[in-house]
Design a protein around this motif. Structure first.
Motif, mmCIF file in Angstrom:
data_model
loop_
_atom_site.group_PDB
_atom_site.id
_atom_site.type_symbol
_atom_site.label_atom_id
_atom_site.label_comp_id
_atom_site.label_asym_id
_atom_site.label_seq_id
_atom_site.Cartn_x
_atom_site.Cartn_y
_atom_site.Cartn_z
ATOM 1 N N LEU A 26 -26.559 -100.313 5.488
ATOM 2 C CA LEU A 26 -27.045 -101.141 4.387
ATOM 3 C C LEU A 26 -27.082 -100.382 3.060
ATOM 4 O O LEU A 26 -26.927 -100.982 1.994
ATOM 5 N N LEU A 27 -27.279 -99.064 3.102
ATOM 6 C CA LEU A 27 -27.375 -98.287 1.868
ATOM 7 C C LEU A 27 -26.018 -97.904 1.278
ATOM 8 O O LEU A 27 -25.898 -97.723 0.064
ATOM 9 N N LEU A 28 -25.010 -97.772 2.124
ATOM 10 C CA LEU A 28 -23.697 -97.378 1.621
ATOM 11 C C LEU A 28 -23.006 -98.572 0.965
ATOM 12 O O LEU A 28 -23.215 -99.718 1.356
ATOM 13 N N PRO A 29 -22.163 -98.309 -0.060
ATOM 14 C CA PRO A 29 -21.434 -99.416 -0.681
ATOM 15 C C PRO A 29 -20.495 -100.075 0.332
ATOM 16 O O PRO A 29 -19.972 -99.416 1.231
ATOM 17 N N ASP A 30 -20.265 -101.374 0.152
ATOM 18 C CA ASP A 30 -19.641 -102.171 1.199
ATOM 19 C C ASP A 30 -18.242 -101.739 1.629
ATOM 20 O O ASP A 30 -18.054 -101.415 2.786
ATOM 21 N N PRO A 31 -17.225 -101.712 0.799
ATOM 22 C CA PRO A 31 -15.896 -101.453 1.395
ATOM 23 C C PRO A 31 -15.723 -100.013 1.891
ATOM 24 O O PRO A 31 -15.201 -99.787 2.970
ATOM 25 N N ILE A 32 -16.196 -99.055 1.138
ATOM 26 C CA ILE A 32 -16.003 -97.655 1.516
ATOM 27 C C ILE A 32 -17.062 -97.232 2.532
ATOM 28 O O ILE A 32 -16.798 -96.415 3.412
ATOM 29 N N GLY A 33 -18.243 -97.775 2.433
ATOM 30 C CA GLY A 33 -19.341 -97.394 3.313
ATOM 31 C C GLY A 33 -19.050 -97.637 4.780
ATOM 32 O O GLY A 33 -19.448 -96.850 5.639
ATOM 33 N N ASP A 34 -18.346 -98.736 5.076
ATOM 34 C CA ASP A 34 -18.021 -99.012 6.470
ATOM 35 C C ASP A 34 -17.102 -97.940 7.043
ATOM 36 O O ASP A 34 -17.275 -97.518 8.183
ATOM 37 N N TYR A 35 -16.140 -97.500 6.267
ATOM 38 C CA TYR A 35 -15.236 -96.448 6.739
ATOM 39 C C TYR A 35 -15.974 -95.119 6.911
ATOM 40 O O TYR A 35 -15.773 -94.410 7.889
ATOM 41 N N LEU A 36 -16.833 -94.809 5.941
ATOM 42 C CA LEU A 36 -17.602 -93.564 6.042
ATOM 43 C C LEU A 36 -18.544 -93.597 7.247
ATOM 44 O O LEU A 36 -18.679 -92.610 7.972
ATOM 45 N N LEU A 37 -19.185 -94.735 7.458
ATOM 46 C CA LEU A 37 -20.102 -94.864 8.586
ATOM 47 C C LEU A 37 -19.353 -94.754 9.908
ATOM 48 O O LEU A 37 -19.827 -94.108 10.847
ATOM 49 N N PHE A 38 -18.173 -95.372 9.989
ATOM 50 C CA PHE A 38 -17.376 -95.292 11.208
ATOM 51 C C PHE A 38 -16.996 -93.846 11.517
ATOM 52 O O PHE A 38 -17.097 -93.387 12.650
ATOM 53 N N ILE A 39 -16.572 -93.098 10.504
ATOM 54 C CA ILE A 39 -16.218 -91.684 10.676
ATOM 55 C C ILE A 39 -17.448 -90.883 11.084
ATOM 56 O O ILE A 39 -17.394 -90.052 11.997
ATOM 57 N N LEU A 40 -18.573 -91.125 10.420
ATOM 58 C CA LEU A 40 -19.803 -90.404 10.729
ATOM 59 C C LEU A 40 -20.269 -90.678 12.163
ATOM 60 O O LEU A 40 -20.648 -89.762 12.884
ATOM 61 N N MET A 41 -20.200 -91.927 12.595
ATOM 62 C CA MET A 41 -20.595 -92.267 13.960
ATOM 63 C C MET A 41 -19.653 -91.609 14.972
ATOM 64 O O MET A 41 -20.091 -91.133 16.023
ATOM 65 N N GLY A 42 -18.366 -91.569 14.659
ATOM 66 C CA GLY A 42 -17.412 -90.910 15.539
ATOM 67 C C GLY A 42 -17.701 -89.422 15.680
ATOM 68 O O GLY A 42 -17.677 -88.877 16.784
ATOM 69 N N LEU A 43 -18.006 -88.772 14.562
ATOM 70 C CA LEU A 43 -18.322 -87.343 14.602
ATOM 71 C C LEU A 43 -19.596 -87.068 15.396
ATOM 72 O O LEU A 43 -19.655 -86.135 16.196
ATOM 73 N N VAL A 44 -20.615 -87.881 15.165
ATOM 74 C CA VAL A 44 -21.872 -87.700 15.885
ATOM 75 C C VAL A 44 -21.654 -87.895 17.384
ATOM 76 O O VAL A 44 -22.151 -87.110 18.206
ATOM 77 N N ASN A 45 -20.888 -88.915 17.765
ATOM 78 C CA ASN A 45 -20.629 -89.150 19.184
ATOM 79 C C ASN A 45 -19.797 -88.030 19.802
ATOM 80 O O ASN A 45 -20.006 -87.672 20.958
ATOM 81 N N MET A 46 -18.870 -87.455 19.036
ATOM 82 C CA MET A 46 -18.094 -86.325 19.554
ATOM 83 C C MET A 46 -18.996 -85.124 19.801
ATOM 84 O O MET A 46 -18.879 -84.460 20.831
ATOM 85 N N VAL A 47 -19.910 -84.848 18.876
ATOM 86 C CA VAL A 47 -20.817 -83.713 19.042
ATOM 87 C C VAL A 47 -21.738 -83.941 20.240
ATOM 88 O O VAL A 47 -21.960 -83.029 21.047
ATOM 89 N N ILE A 48 -22.261 -85.149 20.370
ATOM 90 C CA ILE A 48 -23.130 -85.449 21.506
ATOM 91 C C ILE A 48 -22.355 -85.312 22.821
ATOM 92 O O ILE A 48 -22.839 -84.722 23.784
ATOM 93 N N GLY A 49 -21.142 -85.838 22.865
ATOM 94 C CA GLY A 49 -20.320 -85.708 24.063
ATOM 95 C C GLY A 49 -19.999 -84.268 24.393
ATOM 96 O O GLY A 49 -20.013 -83.863 25.560
ATOM 97 N N TRP A 50 -19.732 -83.476 23.370
ATOM 98 C CA TRP A 50 -19.439 -82.060 23.576
ATOM 99 C C TRP A 50 -20.648 -81.344 24.173
ATOM 100 O O TRP A 50 -20.518 -80.552 25.093
#
Length: 78
Positions: A26-50
């Motif tokens: 909700l805080l990130l700007p709409d078009p770019i924020g979704d891409y940034l959030l997707f990348i951030l969630m992917g990185l967090v999940n990779m670290v947790i999986g590792w």
């Protein structure tokens, strides 16, 4: 700690994590924020999986060492 308490704690952690992702979305700007959030969630999940894979590897290694020690102990007693 019993199984019920572990389940409750896990549920609270899951809800708070989902809440933080929603807040960031909700805080990130709409078009770019979704891409940034997707990348951030992917990185967090990779670290947790590792970390989980590293923990599983340590427990398997520890059980292997424990089995070797037990076998060596029985060989010495024989």
């Amino acid at each position: 700690m019993n199984r019920y308490m572990k389940s409750v704690i896990g549920a609270m952690i899951g809800c708070s994590t989902a809440g933080w992702w929603l807040l960031v979305d909700l805080l990130l700007p709409d078009p770019i924020g979704d891409y940034l959030l997707f990348i951030l969630m992917g990185l967090v999940n990779m670290v947790i999986g590792w970390q989980v894979a590293k923990l599983i590897g340590k427990t398997k290694e520890a059980s292997k060492i424990s089995n070797e020690r037990t076998e060596a102990k029985f060989e010495l007693e024989s």
